[in-house]
Motif scaffolding. Structure first.
Motif, PDB file in Angstrom:
ATOM      1  N   GLY A   9     -16.126 -11.090  21.464  1.00  0.00           N
ATOM      2  CA  GLY A   9     -15.120 -12.008  20.685  1.00  0.00           C
ATOM      3  C   GLY A   9     -13.832 -10.587  20.477  1.00  0.00           C
ATOM      4  N   PHE A  10     -13.508  -9.408  20.839  1.00  0.00           N
ATOM      5  CA  PHE A  10     -12.434  -8.225  20.275  1.00  0.00           C
ATOM      6  C   PHE A  10     -11.622  -9.070  20.555  1.00  0.00           C
ATOM      7  CE2 PHE A  10     -10.253  -5.113  21.695  1.00  0.00           C
ATOM      8  CZ  PHE A  10      -9.958  -4.181  20.798  1.00  0.00           C
ATOM      9  N   ILE A  11     -10.781  -8.984  19.684  1.00  0.00           N
ATOM     10  CA  ILE A  11      -9.257  -9.123  19.885  1.00  0.00           C
ATOM     11  C   ILE A  11      -8.222  -7.742  19.509  1.00  0.00           C
ATOM     12  CG2 ILE A  11      -6.789 -10.283  19.317  1.00  0.00           C
ATOM     13  CD1 ILE A  11      -8.650 -12.750  18.956  1.00  0.00           C
ATOM     14  N   PRO A  12      -7.837  -7.574  20.617  1.00  0.00           N
ATOM     15  CA  PRO A  12      -6.930  -5.844  20.623  1.00  0.00           C
ATOM     16  C   PRO A  12      -5.805  -5.603  19.169  1.00  0.00           C
ATOM     17  CG  PRO A  12      -6.750  -6.321  22.597  1.00  0.00           C
ATOM     18  CD  PRO A  12      -6.749  -7.720  21.890  1.00  0.00           C
ATOM     19  N   ASN A  52     -27.853 -20.721  23.594  1.00  0.00           N
ATOM     20  CA  ASN A  52     -27.154 -21.375  24.642  1.00  0.00           C
ATOM     21  C   ASN A  52     -25.989 -21.432  23.473  1.00  0.00           C
ATOM     22  OD1 ASN A  52     -27.999 -22.770  22.268  1.00  0.00           O
ATOM     23  ND2 ASN A  52     -28.343 -24.587  23.294  1.00  0.00           N
ATOM     24  N   TRP A  53     -25.447 -20.842  22.506  1.00  0.00           N
ATOM     25  CA  TRP A  53     -24.050 -20.389  22.198  1.00  0.00           C
ATOM     26  C   TRP A  53     -23.919 -19.170  21.753  1.00  0.00           C
ATOM     27  CZ3 TRP A  53     -23.554 -19.865  17.291  1.00  0.00           C
ATOM     28  CH2 TRP A  53     -24.580 -20.430  16.132  1.00  0.00           C
ATOM     29  N   ASP A  54     -22.670 -18.762  21.587  1.00  0.00           N
ATOM     30  CA  ASP A  54     -22.034 -17.443  20.918  1.00  0.00           C
ATOM     31  C   ASP A  54     -21.098 -17.412  19.660  1.00  0.00           C
ATOM     32  OD1 ASP A  54     -20.881 -14.701  20.294  1.00  0.00           O
ATOM     33  OD2 ASP A  54     -22.435 -14.508  22.262  1.00  0.00           O
ATOM     34  N   THR A  55     -20.841 -16.862  18.644  1.00  0.00           N
ATOM     35  CA  THR A  55     -20.371 -16.978  17.366  1.00  0.00           C
ATOM     36  C   THR A  55     -18.488 -16.070  17.829  1.00  0.00           C
ATOM     37  OG1 THR A  55     -20.702 -14.859  16.538  1.00  0.00           O
ATOM     38  CG2 THR A  55     -22.118 -16.676  15.915  1.00  0.00           C
ATOM     39  N   TYR A  56     -18.727 -15.446  18.732  1.00  0.00           N
ATOM     40  CA  TYR A  56     -17.968 -14.533  19.602  1.00  0.00           C
ATOM     41  C   TYR A  56     -17.629 -13.562  18.250  1.00  0.00           C
ATOM     42  CZ  TYR A  56     -16.328 -17.275  23.246  1.00  0.00           C
ATOM     43  OH  TYR A  56     -16.801 -18.096  24.752  1.00  0.00           O
ATOM     44  N   GLY A  96     -12.616 -15.595  19.109  1.00  0.00           N
ATOM     45  CA  GLY A  96     -12.397 -13.416  18.543  1.00  0.00           C
ATOM     46  C   GLY A  96     -11.634 -13.106  17.652  1.00  0.00           C
ATOM     47  N   ASN A  97     -11.677 -12.206  16.898  1.00  0.00           N
ATOM     48  CA  ASN A  97     -10.346 -11.745  15.736  1.00  0.00           C
ATOM     49  C   ASN A  97     -10.797 -10.562  16.154  1.00  0.00           C
ATOM     50  OD1 ASN A  97      -9.205 -11.949  13.449  1.00  0.00           O
ATOM     51  ND2 ASN A  97     -10.362 -12.715  12.440  1.00  0.00           N
ATOM     52  N   ASN A  98      -9.594 -10.065  15.151  1.00  0.00           N
ATOM     53  CA  ASN A  98      -9.159  -8.427  15.948  1.00  0.00           C
ATOM     54  C   ASN A  98     -10.267  -7.724  14.333  1.00  0.00           C
ATOM     55  OD1 ASN A  98      -7.437  -5.924  14.426  1.00  0.00           O
ATOM     56  ND2 ASN A  98      -5.893  -7.092  15.013  1.00  0.00           N
ATOM     57  N   PRO A  99     -10.451  -6.664  14.277  1.00  0.00           N
ATOM     58  CA  PRO A  99     -11.591  -5.985  13.394  1.00  0.00           C
ATOM     59  C   PRO A  99     -10.074  -5.119  12.910  1.00  0.00           C
ATOM     60  CG  PRO A  99     -11.541  -4.361  15.481  1.00  0.00           C
ATOM     61  CD  PRO A  99     -10.974  -5.812  15.720  1.00  0.00           C
ATOM     62  N   GLU A 199      -9.886  -1.547  33.147  1.00  0.00           N
ATOM     63  CA  GLU A 199     -10.585  -2.678  32.707  1.00  0.00           C
ATOM     64  C   GLU A 199     -10.195  -2.871  30.987  1.00  0.00           C
ATOM     65  OE1 GLU A 199     -14.764  -4.480  34.346  1.00  0.00           O
ATOM     66  OE2 GLU A 199     -14.901  -2.131  34.018  1.00  0.00           O
ATOM     67  N   ALA A 200      -9.924  -4.285  30.560  1.00  0.00           N
ATOM     68  CA  ALA A 200      -9.845  -4.703  29.505  1.00  0.00           C
ATOM     69  C   ALA A 200     -10.511  -4.876  28.622  1.00  0.00           C
ATOM     70  CB  ALA A 200      -8.452  -5.865  29.204  1.00  0.00           C
ATOM     71  N   ASP A 201     -10.625  -4.079  27.189  1.00  0.00           N
ATOM     72  CA  ASP A 201     -11.088  -4.390  26.564  1.00  0.00           C
ATOM     73  C   ASP A 201     -11.720  -5.784  25.757  1.00  0.00           C
ATOM     74  OD1 ASP A 201     -12.312  -1.352  26.568  1.00  0.00           O
ATOM     75  OD2 ASP A 201     -11.469  -0.918  24.651  1.00  0.00           O
ATOM     76  N   ASN A 202     -12.851  -6.239  25.840  1.00  0.00           N
ATOM     77  CA  ASN A 202     -13.367  -7.334  25.055  1.00  0.00           C
ATOM     78  C   ASN A 202     -14.549  -7.449  23.615  1.00  0.00           C
ATOM     79  OD1 ASN A 202     -16.192  -7.011  26.653  1.00  0.00           O
ATOM     80  ND2 ASN A 202     -15.685  -9.310  28.143  1.00  0.00           N
ATOM     81  N   HIS A 203     -15.317  -5.680  23.923  1.00  0.00           N
ATOM     82  CA  HIS A 203     -16.470  -6.461  22.738  1.00  0.00           C
ATOM     83  C   HIS A 203     -15.881  -5.309  21.323  1.00  0.00           C
ATOM     84  CE1 HIS A 203     -20.284  -6.959  21.045  1.00  0.00           C
ATOM     85  NE2 HIS A 203     -20.647  -6.025  21.359  1.00  0.00           N
ATOM     86  N   TRP A 204     -16.186  -5.527  20.198  1.00  0.00           N
ATOM     87  CA  TRP A 204     -16.587  -4.655  19.575  1.00  0.00           C
ATOM     88  C   TRP A 204     -17.769  -4.150  19.362  1.00  0.00           C
ATOM     89  CZ3 TRP A 204     -12.779  -1.119  18.032  1.00  0.00           C
ATOM     90  CH2 TRP A 204     -12.570  -0.593  16.909  1.00  0.00           C
TER      91      TRP A 204
END
Length: 264
Positions: A9-12, A52-56, A96-99, A199-204
């Motif tokens: 759920g990480f957005i740069p 079976n599901w993720d909040t992102y 996801g969202n931007n931290p 590789e591009a980051d995808n997690h915070w």
């Protein structure tokens, strides 16, 4: 958990000139952990997902983790804040969202206890997780009350650089707070989590210690992870929390408005 169901759920972020950068002396500079080890102050680990599901919602979970760790270190408070409150307030949703957005929202709108809007076993879908209950307007007032009492601040630790330069900045910043860092979630080799070049980051996640390797406290089990000693973090944030003092200007503004209303 099935790897295909992990959403991260990480957005740069776009780091702009008006955003604080570590070293500019904008945040408090009192060293709290010279050994760069915050693991004695970790809260209980919390999953950002169900089977079976993720909040992102990693940008939410791993912004609150550093804050809760800081409060344990500074005040001995075992706080547990509601991720759902921040998630709903910031309109976070897949992918996801931007931290930076998450931290700014907390700074301006505050927090409430987990017990007031929990992620408990009654929440069976992302739709239910995102749906505010009928008391949400009152919960927002509670968050605003927290905000008037607490001074939450944040800044970027670096704006680019080589891997070595980033790690040196991280080791220095880790003396002052646990850090939020962007990573690739997750690739493990022989007990060490790594990232391939390009590789591009995808997690915070939350960086909580650094000896010969960085260690993180994560929102997916295993909650404690050892990272490669040359891990190339894309983004990193440092945080601070303090108690606000009453602003004379604000009190003047309040009483000025109050007496003006009486004269109308």
């Amino acid at each position: 958990m099935n790897e295909k169901l992990i959403g991260h759920g990480f957005i740069p972020s776009l780091i702009t000139d008006d955003q604080y950068i570590f070293g500019a002396q904008k945040l408090p500079t009192l060293s709290l952990q010279d050994n760069r080890d915050w693991t004695a102050y970790l809260p209980e680990g919390e999953w950002q997902a169900r089977r079976n599901w993720d909040t992102y919602g990693c940008s939410v979970y791993n912004t609150l983790n550093p804050l809760e760790i800081l409060e344990r270190r500074l005040y001995g408070k075992s706080t547990d804040y509601s991720e759902r409150f921040v998630y709903i307030g910031t309109d976070t949703r897949p992918p996801g969202n931007n931290p930076h957005i998450i931290a700014e929202w907390i700074r301006k709108n505050g927090l409430i206890p987990e017990t007031r809007l929990p992620f408990d076993q009654s929440i069976n879908s992302l739709e239910e997780y995102r749906r505010p209950n009928i008391m949400y307007s009152f919960l927002k007032e509670e968050g605003e009350e927290w905000q008037t009492k607490n001074d939450f601040l944040h800044e970027w630790v670096f704006k680019g650089g080589t891997i070595r330069e980033k790690h040196e900045r991280i080791k220095e910043a880790l003396r002052y707070s646990p850090l939020g860092v962007s990573v690739v979630g997750w690739k493990e080799q022989s007990g060490v989590y790594c990232k391939e070049e390009g590789e591009a980051d995808n997690h915070w996640t939350c960086l909580v210690a650094y000896d010969t390797h960085p260690w993180v406290f994560d929102s997916y089990p295993p909650f404690i992870k050892k990272l490669d000693s040359n891990y190339d973090f894309g983004f990193c944030k440092k945080y601070s929390i303090g108690v606000k003092t009453a602003s004379p200007k604000k009190w003047h503004s309040f009483f000025g408005s109050y007496f003006s209303d009486l004269l109308r």
